[in-house]
Enzyme design. Structure first.
Site, mmCIF file in Angstrom:
data_model
loop_
_atom_site.group_PDB
_atom_site.id
_atom_site.type_symbol
_atom_site.label_atom_id
_atom_site.label_comp_id
_atom_site.label_asym_id
_atom_site.label_seq_id
_atom_site.Cartn_x
_atom_site.Cartn_y
_atom_site.Cartn_z
ATOM 1 N N PRO A 128 0.822 -1.215 0.000
ATOM 2 C CA PRO A 128 0.000 0.000 0.000
ATOM 3 C C PRO A 128 0.861 1.273 0.000
ATOM 4 O O PRO A 128 0.547 2.246 -0.679
ATOM 5 C CB PRO A 128 -0.830 -0.126 1.279
ATOM 6 C CG PRO A 128 -0.924 -1.604 1.506
ATOM 7 C CD PRO A 128 0.373 -2.180 1.024
ATOM 8 N N GLU A 363 4.233 -2.925 -13.533
ATOM 9 C CA GLU A 363 5.612 -3.362 -13.857
ATOM 10 C C GLU A 363 6.519 -2.163 -14.145
ATOM 11 O O GLU A 363 7.396 -2.205 -15.004
ATOM 12 C CB GLU A 363 5.599 -4.390 -14.992
ATOM 13 C CG GLU A 363 4.769 -5.610 -14.604
ATOM 14 C CD GLU A 363 5.202 -6.912 -15.213
ATOM 15 O OE1 GLU A 363 6.336 -7.012 -15.700
ATOM 16 O OE2 GLU A 363 4.395 -7.847 -15.173
HETATM 17 C C1 LIG Z 1 -4.281 -3.864 -12.153
HETATM 18 C C2 LIG Z 1 -2.949 -3.846 -11.453
HETATM 19 C C3 LIG Z 1 -2.239 -5.033 -11.311
HETATM 20 C C4 LIG Z 1 -1.027 -5.039 -10.648
HETATM 21 N N1 LIG Z 1 -0.376 -6.237 -10.438
HETATM 22 C C5 LIG Z 1 0.711 -6.274 -9.609
HETATM 23 C C6 LIG Z 1 1.282 -7.534 -9.215
HETATM 24 O O1 LIG Z 1 0.872 -8.608 -9.674
HETATM 25 N N2 LIG Z 1 2.308 -7.513 -8.328
HETATM 26 C C7 LIG Z 1 2.811 -6.370 -7.812
HETATM 27 O O2 LIG Z 1 3.733 -6.446 -7.006
HETATM 28 N N3 LIG Z 1 2.291 -5.160 -8.170
HETATM 29 C C8 LIG Z 1 1.251 -5.094 -9.038
HETATM 30 N N4 LIG Z 1 0.688 -3.882 -9.387
HETATM 31 C C9 LIG Z 1 1.238 -2.668 -8.801
HETATM 32 C C10 LIG Z 1 1.958 -1.763 -9.814
HETATM 33 O O3 LIG Z 1 3.169 -2.337 -10.189
HETATM 34 C C11 LIG Z 1 2.081 -0.400 -9.143
HETATM 35 O O4 LIG Z 1 0.789 0.175 -9.142
HETATM 36 C C12 LIG Z 1 3.081 0.495 -9.867
HETATM 37 O O5 LIG Z 1 4.388 0.013 -9.653
HETATM 38 C C13 LIG Z 1 2.999 1.942 -9.411
HETATM 39 O O6 LIG Z 1 3.002 2.052 -8.030
HETATM 40 P P1 LIG Z 1 1.886 2.937 -7.280
HETATM 41 O O7 LIG Z 1 0.569 2.536 -7.829
HETATM 42 O O8 LIG Z 1 2.111 2.819 -5.828
HETATM 43 O O9 LIG Z 1 2.155 4.412 -7.783
HETATM 44 P P2 LIG Z 1 3.266 5.443 -7.187
HETATM 45 O O10 LIG Z 1 4.579 4.768 -7.095
HETATM 46 O O11 LIG Z 1 2.715 6.062 -5.960
HETATM 47 O O12 LIG Z 1 3.331 6.519 -8.343
HETATM 48 C C14 LIG Z 1 2.373 7.557 -8.492
HETATM 49 C C15 LIG Z 1 2.850 8.494 -9.597
HETATM 50 O O13 LIG Z 1 4.121 9.066 -9.226
HETATM 51 C C16 LIG Z 1 5.081 8.808 -10.240
HETATM 52 N N5 LIG Z 1 6.406 8.628 -9.623
HETATM 53 C C17 LIG Z 1 6.736 7.858 -8.554
HETATM 54 N N6 LIG Z 1 8.042 7.942 -8.301
HETATM 55 C C18 LIG Z 1 8.563 8.772 -9.246
HETATM 56 C C19 LIG Z 1 9.885 9.257 -9.527
HETATM 57 N N7 LIG Z 1 10.953 8.875 -8.816
HETATM 58 N N8 LIG Z 1 10.033 10.108 -10.576
HETATM 59 C C20 LIG Z 1 8.962 10.477 -11.354
HETATM 60 N N9 LIG Z 1 7.701 10.063 -11.125
HETATM 61 C C21 LIG Z 1 7.513 9.206 -10.083
HETATM 62 C C22 LIG Z 1 4.598 7.534 -10.928
HETATM 63 O O14 LIG Z 1 5.139 7.403 -12.241
HETATM 64 C C23 LIG Z 1 3.104 7.761 -10.920
HETATM 65 O O15 LIG Z 1 2.746 8.591 -11.997
HETATM 66 C C24 LIG Z 1 -0.492 -3.840 -10.133
HETATM 67 C C25 LIG Z 1 -1.199 -2.634 -10.309
HETATM 68 C C26 LIG Z 1 -2.401 -2.629 -10.953
HETATM 69 C C27 LIG Z 1 -3.147 -1.334 -11.094
#
Ligand SMILES: Cc1cc2nc3c(=O)[nH]c(=O)nc-3n(C[C@H](O)[C@H](O)[C@H](O)COP(=O)(O)OP(=O)(O)OC[C@H]3O[C@@H](n4cnc5c(N)ncnc54)[C@H](O)[C@@H]3O)c2cc1C
Length: 383
Positions: A128, A363
């Site tokens: 989360p 990913e």
């Molecule tokens: C349908 C679905 C299936 C998924 N399946 C899996 C799974 O099987 N296993 C698993 O482990 N995860 C899974 N995920 C998780 C997915 O990999 C994450 O949602 C993704 O890595 C982004 O993380 P976050 O959602 O916490 O966004 P955040 O990391 O909070 O990012 C929010 C925004 O900030 C930007 N951002 C963050 N850091 C930076 C930076 N350093 N520089 C510039 N911009 C930045 C991001 O690009 C994004 O636009 C899944 C997600 C979805 C929606």
């Protein structure tokens, strides 16, 4: 790189096309509306060998090269991204990682079942509080005699409610950042492991996405994959190959958008003429076609690098970045060709757009791919 497919690759591609036409296409709308892919598809994917591609035959796999894997993944993505995702995760992220990094006992225990579709795998990295910043995850595994006891929670886990095993990443020591992270193979029927389906997704509605909660989950030390503290490198190499698979799935979405747009443009008449005769409609279609070709070539290049044992991680980020953005553009352009009918789920393009949208997020988001590519070019890490 030879762009001509071998007879064997063509044969597997035809097999995948037939499989999609027979087992997936007739059900796509119903599964999407019901928010549930029929689970029997997993056994069917296993029987036809799609869950064992690139895995050695001695462990139940169907062997083959990575280009063949991309061809199948593209066809599945053309059919239904929810089904494609089952394969990309259970095979692409879990079984392939067990084959590459697991010990003999882990391979013998999990691979025959995963490749046959008798078991499903999920990949538990995101939490989360940590998505892009996965190296700061907080799930903790504490050594207790011959066991580890795991506490924490994982978010957005594809196949989460269906899976029999989770490739789980947890912190085993207090070293800050990624150096304290280890990888575990945790059976999902272990007491203390709970799963909650995440409803209301924009796309991939048929896919079983879940939050996984671990409360005093006790596993034997034999569940550890690789050495303690090396889990993050296992996760990153799994994701680098996983990006090739996502890119291939995106090519499938873009190809489906192209096929749908060309077909509809030929049938639909306005102002007494086929809309295909209008140059502005042709522009939409040709933009999609260029995206399809460019995304496919970038994806095949990654497969070629993997098969030749070359470095492929940056190429995989480029392919994933381009193909995911291209899939969104292609589906959006196709929807424009369909006009108002594109907005209704009896027609395929709305679902393509909804399914494509997540590809720029998971990913590694598009922003993260750019940082990976930038780091490779400049030698300076933004992380
Ligand atoms: C349908 C679905 C299936 C998924 N399946 C899996 C799974 O099987 N296993 C698993 O482990 N995860 C899974 N995920 C998780 C997915 O990999 C994450 O949602 C993704 O890595 C982004 O993380 P976050 O959602 O916490 O966004 P955040 O990391 O909070 O990012 C929010 C925004 O900030 C930007 N951002 C963050 N850091 C930076 C930076 N350093 N520089 C510039 N911009 C930045 C991001 O690009 C994004 O636009 C899944 C997600 C979805 C929606």
């Amino acid at each position: 790189m030879n762009l001509e497919l071998s007879e064997e690759q063509e044969a597997v591609r035809r097999l995948a096309k037939d499989f999609v036409a027979r087992e997936i296409a007739p059900h796509v709308v119903a599964w999407d509306r019901a928010e549930n892919v029929d689970r029997s598809i997993v056994k069917k994917l296993g029987s036809v060998g799609f869950l064992g591609l690139t895995v050695p035959e001695e462990y139940g796999g169907s062997g083959g090269d990575h280009l063949t894997y991309c061809l199948v993944t593209e066809e599945l993505g053309r059919g239904d991204s929810s089904v494609r995702g089952i394969v990309s995760v259970s095979l692409g992220l879990v079984a392939k990682t067990i084959a590459a990094r697991g010990d003999e006992e882990q391979k013998r225990h999990w691979l025959p079942r995963l490749t046959a579709g008798e078991a499903i795998g999920c990949f538990g990295l995101t939490e989360p509080g940590t998505g892009s910043d996965a190296g700061n995850l907080t799930t903790r595994a504490v050594r207790d005699g011959d066991d580890y006891v795991i506490n924490g929670s994982k978010m957005f886990i594809t196949n989460g409610t269906w899976a029999d095993v989770v490739l789980l990443f947890a912190r085993t020591n207090d070293t800050p950042g990624h150096r304290g992270i280890s990888a575990f193979l945790v059976p999902t029927d272990t007491p203390g492991l709970g799963r909650r389906t995440i409803h209301g997704k924009l796309g991939l509605r048929g896919q079983a996405t879940a939050e996984v909660v671990l409360e005093d989950v006790r596993v034997p030390a034999s569940a550890l994959m690789g050495p303690e503290g090396k889990g993050f490198s296992i996760a990153m190499s799994a994701l680098a190959k996983g990006r090739m698979s996502v890119a291939a799935g995106c090519v499938g979405i873009a190809q489906a958008a192209l096929d749908a747009a060309v077909g509809y443009a030929a049938e639909r008449e306005q102002f007494g003429k086929s809309i295909a005769s209008y140059q502005l409609v042709q522009e939409l279609i040709s933009d999609i076609a260029v995206d399809v070709d460019a995304a496919r070539l970038l994806t095949w290049r990654v497969a070629d690098l993997v098969d030749r044992g070359e470095d492929f991680a940056t190429a995989a980020s480029k392919a994933k970045l381009f193909a995911s953005e291209a899939a969104v553009r292609a589906a959006n352009n196709a929807l424009q060709v369909f006009g108002g009918y594109g907005y209704i789920d009896e027609y395929p393009v709305g679902k393509l757009l909804r399914d494509a949208r997540v590809m720029t997020l998971y990913e590694g988001t598009s922003q993260i791919q750019k940082l990976i590519i930038g780091r490779a070019l400049t030698g300076v890490s933004a992380f």
